[in-house]
Design a protein around this motif. Structure first.
Motif, PDB file in Angstrom:
ATOM      1  N   ASN A   1       3.785  -4.856 -29.530  1.00  0.00           N
ATOM      2  CA  ASN A   1       5.207  -4.534 -29.701  1.00  0.00           C
ATOM      3  C   ASN A   1       6.096  -5.216 -28.668  1.00  0.00           C
ATOM      4  O   ASN A   1       7.297  -4.983 -28.637  1.00  0.00           O
ATOM      5  CB  ASN A   1       5.439  -3.024 -29.672  1.00  0.00           C
ATOM      6  N   GLN A   2       5.496  -6.049 -27.815  1.00  0.00           N
ATOM      7  CA  GLN A   2       6.278  -6.782 -26.822  1.00  0.00           C
ATOM      8  C   GLN A   2       6.439  -8.219 -27.282  1.00  0.00           C
ATOM      9  O   GLN A   2       5.884  -9.147 -26.701  1.00  0.00           O
ATOM     10  CB  GLN A   2       5.597  -6.711 -25.455  1.00  0.00           C
ATOM     11  N   THR A   3       7.151  -8.419 -28.383  1.00  0.00           N
ATOM     12  CA  THR A   3       7.353  -9.757 -28.923  1.00  0.00           C
ATOM     13  C   THR A   3       8.840  -9.984 -29.155  1.00  0.00           C
ATOM     14  O   THR A   3       9.631  -9.041 -29.169  1.00  0.00           O
ATOM     15  CB  THR A   3       6.614  -9.941 -30.264  1.00  0.00           C
ATOM     16  N   SER A   4       9.195 -11.246 -29.362  1.00  0.00           N
ATOM     17  CA  SER A   4      10.592 -11.559 -29.640  1.00  0.00           C
ATOM     18  C   SER A   4      11.026 -11.014 -30.994  1.00  0.00           C
ATOM     19  O   SER A   4      12.221 -10.921 -31.275  1.00  0.00           O
ATOM     20  CB  SER A   4      10.808 -13.079 -29.611  1.00  0.00           C
ATOM     21  N   LEU A   5      10.063 -10.677 -31.853  1.00  0.00           N
ATOM     22  CA  LEU A   5      10.373 -10.075 -33.144  1.00  0.00           C
ATOM     23  C   LEU A   5      10.440  -8.552 -33.057  1.00  0.00           C
ATOM     24  O   LEU A   5      10.643  -7.891 -34.068  1.00  0.00           O
ATOM     25  CB  LEU A   5       9.319 -10.484 -34.176  1.00  0.00           C
ATOM     26  N   SER A   6      10.249  -8.019 -31.852  1.00  0.00           N
ATOM     27  CA  SER A   6      10.230  -6.570 -31.650  1.00  0.00           C
ATOM     28  C   SER A   6      11.405  -6.098 -30.801  1.00  0.00           C
ATOM     29  O   SER A   6      11.263  -5.223 -29.955  1.00  0.00           O
ATOM     30  CB  SER A   6       8.907  -6.147 -31.000  1.00  0.00           C
ATOM     31  N   ALA A   7      12.561  -6.699 -31.026  1.00  0.00           N
ATOM     32  CA  ALA A   7      13.747  -6.293 -30.270  1.00  0.00           C
ATOM     33  C   ALA A   7      14.092  -4.832 -30.578  1.00  0.00           C
ATOM     34  O   ALA A   7      13.957  -4.375 -31.715  1.00  0.00           O
ATOM     35  CB  ALA A   7      14.926  -7.188 -30.623  1.00  0.00           C
ATOM     36  N   ILE A   8      14.519  -4.107 -29.565  1.00  0.00           N
ATOM     37  CA  ILE A   8      14.917  -2.714 -29.750  1.00  0.00           C
ATOM     38  C   ILE A   8      16.307  -2.672 -30.367  1.00  0.00           C
ATOM     39  O   ILE A   8      17.245  -3.262 -29.845  1.00  0.00           O
ATOM     40  CB  ILE A   8      14.889  -1.960 -28.407  1.00  0.00           C
ATOM     41  N   VAL A   9      16.434  -1.973 -31.500  1.00  0.00           N
ATOM     42  CA  VAL A   9      17.695  -1.939 -32.250  1.00  0.00           C
ATOM     43  C   VAL A   9      18.114  -0.495 -32.505  1.00  0.00           C
ATOM     44  O   VAL A   9      17.317   0.440 -32.388  1.00  0.00           O
ATOM     45  CB  VAL A   9      17.562  -2.691 -33.591  1.00  0.00           C
ATOM     46  N   ASP A  10      19.385  -0.332 -32.887  1.00  0.00           N
ATOM     47  CA  ASP A  10      19.957   1.002 -33.085  1.00  0.00           C
ATOM     48  C   ASP A  10      19.520   1.648 -34.394  1.00  0.00           C
ATOM     49  O   ASP A  10      19.445   2.878 -34.481  1.00  0.00           O
ATOM     50  CB  ASP A  10      21.488   0.933 -33.060  1.00  0.00           C
ATOM     51  N   HIS A  11      19.290   0.837 -35.417  1.00  0.00           N
ATOM     52  CA  HIS A  11      19.032   1.376 -36.756  1.00  0.00           C
ATOM     53  C   HIS A  11      17.728   0.810 -37.303  1.00  0.00           C
ATOM     54  O   HIS A  11      17.456  -0.379 -37.181  1.00  0.00           O
ATOM     55  CB  HIS A  11      20.182   1.022 -37.701  1.00  0.00           C
ATOM     56  N   LYS A  12      16.939   1.665 -37.947  1.00  0.00           N
ATOM     57  CA  LYS A  12      15.640   1.212 -38.424  1.00  0.00           C
ATOM     58  C   LYS A  12      15.747   0.286 -39.633  1.00  0.00           C
ATOM     59  O   LYS A  12      14.792  -0.425 -39.942  1.00  0.00           O
ATOM     60  CB  LYS A  12      14.727   2.398 -38.733  1.00  0.00           C
ATOM     61  N   HIS A  13      16.908   0.274 -40.327  1.00  0.00           N
ATOM     62  CA  HIS A  13      17.018  -0.678 -41.437  1.00  0.00           C
ATOM     63  C   HIS A  13      16.980  -2.119 -40.940  1.00  0.00           C
ATOM     64  O   HIS A  13      16.605  -3.024 -41.667  1.00  0.00           O
ATOM     65  CB  HIS A  13      18.283  -0.417 -42.262  1.00  0.00           C
ATOM     66  N   GLU A  14      17.335  -2.353 -39.679  1.00  0.00           N
ATOM     67  CA  GLU A  14      17.218  -3.692 -39.094  1.00  0.00           C
ATOM     68  C   GLU A  14      15.747  -4.086 -38.950  1.00  0.00           C
ATOM     69  O   GLU A  14      15.370  -5.235 -39.152  1.00  0.00           O
ATOM     70  CB  GLU A  14      17.913  -3.736 -37.734  1.00  0.00           C
TER      71      GLU A  14
END
Length: 343
Positions: free
Chosen positions: A244-257
């Motif tokens: 989960n530490q990848t550039s595709l695993s950015a922390i975002v506000d909404h799970k639809h992202e």
């Protein structure tokens, strides 16, 4: 970077409509607090937040150099998406530097205040006046440290970086070889033309390499001080190893992202689909046979993202894109891989 007019897909490439029978996983795929993402049922929606960020970045690079994507430093193309494992230690150093820089700025007036107070007491000055003066010096120094730190921290960091680069210049070739070795051990990739995925592991372990269909995607909940956030997590179904530490695993506000990111990544790996229409992949669309055929039929502008008026797009087509992403019934998607497990 070499170019070819067509793509060569290997025998193990991923196609959602041709997922082979697979072994039953040793453990159940359900994970507490995490949402399993489906294979093969596409919404055709790319992540809005990443589209905006990448479009701005690509347009900036295009202004600097029209051939920006031809260097080895560009890690998204028609063959593979590469990324580095997150380096927490280096990130902590970058975040800690402003704090230590501020401490140094505060230490200078603190020391001068202490020296003044000691000198005043040794000379028999009025102790009350000496203490008040000392506190005034300390308060002024603290305020000055805040102002100076805010305006000079980035400049100092850049200067130190340039100084370090100049001092290390005689050793550049040796460091370059070391850097390449370092990158090889920490570089991960999703390969469209082979259907394989490499995930870098800890320093002394070789990368985990397996077919894309062996990696399950999850919406991982991340609890932070501001509330609950989301990111994309990959789990190798047969070893249980998670990434989960990848550039595709950015922390975002909404799970639809996160859902849209998984949708985009699947369509990138699925060679029966054209590559996702995202800014980072735009310069390479003509090099992928499936994508080139699609673009020829649809008449897609080959410089759509690079010439786009991004602010106008955000208020028009982009707003509609975001609304479609928010309103899409992600929970109704049906996994095309699950029925193949255990066969």
């Amino acid at each position: 970077m070499s170019e070819s007019t067509s793509s060569h897909y290997g025998p193990s490439t991923y196609r959602a409509g041709a997922i082979p029978p697979m072994p039953e996983p040793p453990k159940k795929r359900d994970r507490i607090g995490e949402e399993l993402l489906p294979f093969g049922d596409y919404a055709g929606i790319d992540p809005y937040q990443q589209l905006c960020e990448d479009a701005e970045f690509v347009q900036h690079q295009d202004c600097q150099d029209k051939a920006f994507y031809e260097t080895d430093d560009w890690w998204w193309d028609h063959q593979r998406i590469r990324f580095l494992k997150s380096q927490l230690g280096f990130s902590l150093i970058l975040m800690a530097f402003p704090f230590f820089y501020f401490c140094i700025l505060v230490a200078i007036p603190s020391y001068l205040s202490f020296v003044f107070l000691s000198y005043a007491q040794s000379q028999g000055y009025n102790s009350v006046v000496a203490v008040l003066t000392s506190y005034a010096m300390l308060g002024g120094g603290l305020l000055g440290a805040i102002v100076v730190g805010a305006y000079t921290c980035q400049t100092v960091m850049n200067s130190l970086f340039l100084l370090g680069s100049a001092l290390l210049k005689p050793f550049r070739k040796k460091l370059s070889r070391r850097a390449n070795q370092y990158m090889e051990n920490r570089c991960s990739e999703f390969n469209r033309q082979t259907g394989m995925v490499n995930f870098a592991q800890v320093k002394k372990k070789p990368p985990l390499k397996a077919p894309f269909v062996e990696f399950d995607g999850y919406v991982e909940r991340v609890v932070q001080r501001g509330g609950v956030f989301y990111r994309l997590m990959f789990v190798h179904r047969y070893t249980g190893k998670q990434f989960n530490q990848t550039s595709l695993s950015a922390i975002v506000d909404h799970k639809h992202e996160v859902h849209a990111t998984w949708d985009m990544l699947q369509r990138y790996m699925d060679v029966s689909q054209p590559m996702p229409d995202v800014p980072r992949l735009e310069p390479f669309r003509h090099l992928d046979s499936t994508t080139a055929e699609h673009d020829q039929k649809t008449g897609r502008d080959p410089r759509f993202w690079r010439d786009l008026d991004l602010e106008a797009w955000k208020t028009g087509e982009g707003a509609a894109h975001l609304n479609a992403q928010v309103e899409y019934p992600w929970d109704r998607q049906r996994c095309q891989l699950t029925p193949q497990l255990g066969k």
